[in-house]
Write a protein that holds these residues in place. Structure first.
Motif, PDB file in Angstrom:
ATOM      1  N   GLN A 194       0.916  -1.198   0.196  1.00 41.35           N
ATOM      2  CA  GLN A 194      -0.290   0.195  -0.353  1.00 41.35           C
ATOM      3  C   GLN A 194       1.152   1.005  -0.351  1.00 41.35           C
ATOM      4  O   GLN A 194       1.137   2.430  -0.126  1.00 41.35           O
ATOM      5  CB  GLN A 194      -0.944   0.398   0.998  1.00 41.35           C
ATOM      6  CG  GLN A 194      -1.888  -1.237   1.623  1.00 41.35           C
ATOM      7  CD  GLN A 194      -3.056  -1.094   0.591  1.00 41.35           C
ATOM      8  OE1 GLN A 194      -3.397   0.043   0.186  1.00 41.35           O
ATOM      9  NE2 GLN A 194      -3.278  -2.318  -0.510  1.00 41.35           N
ATOM     10  N   LEU A 195       2.126   1.199   0.264  1.00 39.78           N
ATOM     11  CA  LEU A 195       3.090   1.967   0.263  1.00 39.78           C
ATOM     12  C   LEU A 195       4.114   2.248  -0.810  1.00 39.78           C
ATOM     13  O   LEU A 195       5.505   1.723   0.108  1.00 39.78           O
ATOM     14  CB  LEU A 195       3.342   2.461   1.950  1.00 39.78           C
ATOM     15  CG  LEU A 195       4.717   3.759   2.273  1.00 39.78           C
ATOM     16  CD1 LEU A 195       3.374   4.952   1.796  1.00 39.78           C
ATOM     17  CD2 LEU A 195       4.811   3.926   3.784  1.00 39.78           C
ATOM     18  N   PRO A 196       4.078   2.470  -1.456  1.00 42.71           N
ATOM     19  CA  PRO A 196       5.152   2.868  -2.642  1.00 42.71           C
ATOM     20  C   PRO A 196       6.830   3.100  -2.154  1.00 42.71           C
ATOM     21  O   PRO A 196       6.714   4.477  -1.587  1.00 42.71           O
ATOM     22  CB  PRO A 196       5.069   3.423  -3.654  1.00 42.71           C
ATOM     23  CG  PRO A 196       3.651   3.369  -3.638  1.00 42.71           C
ATOM     24  CD  PRO A 196       2.637   3.266  -2.688  1.00 42.71           C
ATOM     25  N   LEU A 212       5.949  10.588   6.116  1.00 45.01           N
ATOM     26  CA  LEU A 212       5.075  10.480   5.559  1.00 45.01           C
ATOM     27  C   LEU A 212       4.362  11.461   5.598  1.00 45.01           C
ATOM     28  O   LEU A 212       4.178  12.971   5.717  1.00 45.01           O
ATOM     29  CB  LEU A 212       4.653   9.312   6.423  1.00 45.01           C
ATOM     30  CG  LEU A 212       5.379   8.365   6.795  1.00 45.01           C
ATOM     31  CD1 LEU A 212       4.402   6.650   7.425  1.00 45.01           C
ATOM     32  CD2 LEU A 212       5.295   7.549   5.495  1.00 45.01           C
ATOM     33  N   THR A 213       2.847  11.939   4.726  1.00 44.05           N
ATOM     34  CA  THR A 213       2.402  12.772   4.671  1.00 44.05           C
ATOM     35  C   THR A 213       0.926  12.384   5.472  1.00 44.05           C
ATOM     36  O   THR A 213       0.432  11.412   5.234  1.00 44.05           O
ATOM     37  CB  THR A 213       2.109  12.844   2.887  1.00 44.05           C
ATOM     38  OG1 THR A 213       3.988  13.038   2.288  1.00 44.05           O
ATOM     39  CG2 THR A 213       1.792  14.258   2.985  1.00 44.05           C
ATOM     40  N   ASN A 214       0.395  13.321   6.478  1.00 45.84           N
ATOM     41  CA  ASN A 214      -0.954  13.090   6.910  1.00 45.84           C
ATOM     42  C   ASN A 214      -1.997  13.459   5.694  1.00 45.84           C
ATOM     43  O   ASN A 214      -1.962  13.458   4.710  1.00 45.84           O
ATOM     44  CB  ASN A 214      -1.188  13.460   8.341  1.00 45.84           C
ATOM     45  CG  ASN A 214      -0.981  15.089   8.451  1.00 45.84           C
ATOM     46  OD1 ASN A 214      -1.729  15.568   6.594  1.00 45.84           O
ATOM     47  ND2 ASN A 214      -1.053  16.105   9.359  1.00 45.84           N
ATOM     48  N   GLN A 218      -0.156  17.368   5.181  1.00 48.48           N
ATOM     49  CA  GLN A 218       1.460  18.238   5.941  1.00 48.48           C
ATOM     50  C   GLN A 218       2.165  16.900   6.161  1.00 48.48           C
ATOM     51  O   GLN A 218       2.225  15.053   6.637  1.00 48.48           O
ATOM     52  CB  GLN A 218       1.529  18.461   7.202  1.00 48.48           C
ATOM     53  CG  GLN A 218       0.162  19.734   6.916  1.00 48.48           C
ATOM     54  CD  GLN A 218      -0.632  20.414   8.192  1.00 48.48           C
ATOM     55  OE1 GLN A 218      -1.177  19.585   8.958  1.00 48.48           O
ATOM     56  NE2 GLN A 218      -0.820  20.716   8.625  1.00 48.48           N
ATOM     57  N   PRO A 219       3.578  16.991   6.001  1.00 51.25           N
ATOM     58  CA  PRO A 219       4.822  15.548   6.092  1.00 51.25           C
ATOM     59  C   PRO A 219       4.380  15.761   8.255  1.00 51.25           C
ATOM     60  O   PRO A 219       4.788  16.893   8.151  1.00 51.25           O
ATOM     61  CB  PRO A 219       5.936  15.853   5.868  1.00 51.25           C
ATOM     62  CG  PRO A 219       6.660  18.043   5.559  1.00 51.25           C
ATOM     63  CD  PRO A 219       4.206  18.604   5.489  1.00 51.25           C
ATOM     64  N   PHE A 220       5.016  14.462   8.461  1.00 50.55           N
ATOM     65  CA  PHE A 220       5.661  14.086   9.660  1.00 50.55           C
ATOM     66  C   PHE A 220       6.803  13.121   9.932  1.00 50.55           C
ATOM     67  O   PHE A 220       6.835  12.111   9.236  1.00 50.55           O
ATOM     68  CB  PHE A 220       4.329  13.695  10.817  1.00 50.55           C
ATOM     69  CG  PHE A 220       3.916  12.989  10.577  1.00 50.55           C
ATOM     70  CD1 PHE A 220       3.998  11.581  11.154  1.00 50.55           C
ATOM     71  CD2 PHE A 220       2.218  12.545   9.192  1.00 50.55           C
ATOM     72  CE1 PHE A 220       3.394  10.670  10.753  1.00 50.55           C
ATOM     73  CE2 PHE A 220       1.802  11.390   9.154  1.00 50.55           C
ATOM     74  CZ  PHE A 220       2.100  10.240   9.731  1.00 50.55           C
TER      75      PHE A 220
END
Length: 154
Positions: A96-98, A111-113, A117-119
Motif C-alpha cells: 500500500q506504500l510504494p 510520511l504525509t498526513n 503535511q509531512p511528519f
C-alpha cells in the motif's frame, strides 16, 4: 473568544516571559549521556520565553532566571516531550506504500498526513508484508537533564 480567535491566557509567570532569551545549555539523559549542547555549536539558543517554542520545563526554568545565572534542572517526560502515544504507531502493508520496500528498520522518513503535511517517523519493524512506523518524538518517555545558562534577555 475575540474576533473568531481563541485567546489563550499564558499561565507562565516570571520576569522573562514574553521576552527574547538567549541561553547556553547542555542536555543529558539520566545516565550522563549528552544529547545536545549549544556550547558545542558555539551559539546560544534564542527563543521567546513562555511562547511555547520550548519544552515546558525548559521554558519554566528560564522564566525567572537572571542574566549570568546557571541552573541545573531535571525534567520528567510530562515536562519535556511527553509519554509515547500508542496511537502514533502506524502499521501499513508494504504493497500500500510504494517505496516502503526499500526502507530499513531504524531509518527515519517523512510520511504525509491526510492534510498533505509531512511528519517524521521511524521504521521500527518490517517483514515481507508489513512495515511499522513510530511517529512519537524520539525523546518521548525520557527524563531529561539540562544545565542552562541565561546569556541575554532582550
Amino acid at each position: 473568544i475575540n474576533g473568531g480567535f481563541l485567546i489563550m491566557e499564558n499561565t507562565m509567570t516570571g520576569r522573562n516571559v514574553g521576552k527574547t532569551c538567549r541561553t547556553h545549555y547542555r542536555g543529558t539523559f539520566n545516565d550522563g549521556t549528552q544529547f545536545d549542547s549549544s556550547y558545542d555549536r558555539g551559539e546560544p539558543l534564542e527563543f521567546v520565553c513562555g511562547a511555547g517554542q520550548m519544552i515546558k520545563g525548559f521554558d519554566a526554568a528560564v522564566a525567572d532566571m537572571e542574566v549570568g545565572e546557571i541552573k541545573e534542572i531535571h525534567l520528567m517526560p510530562e515536562e519535556a516531550y511527553g509519554m509515547p502515544d500508542p496511537n502514533a504507531i502506524i502499521e501499513v502493508e508494504i504493497a500500500q506504500l510504494p517505496g516502503s520496500e526499500e526502507l530499513t528498520v531504524g531509518q527515519q522518513v517523512y510520511l504525509t498526513n491526510q492534510y498533505g503535511q509531512p511528519f517524521l517517523v521511524k521504521v521500527t519493524d518490517k517483514d515481507e508484508k508489513m512495515i511499522t512506523f513510530d511517529a512519537n518524538h524520539e525523546m518521548a518517555g525520557k527524563e531529561l537533564n539540562f544545565k542552562i545558562e541565561l546569556v541575554e534577555v532582550k
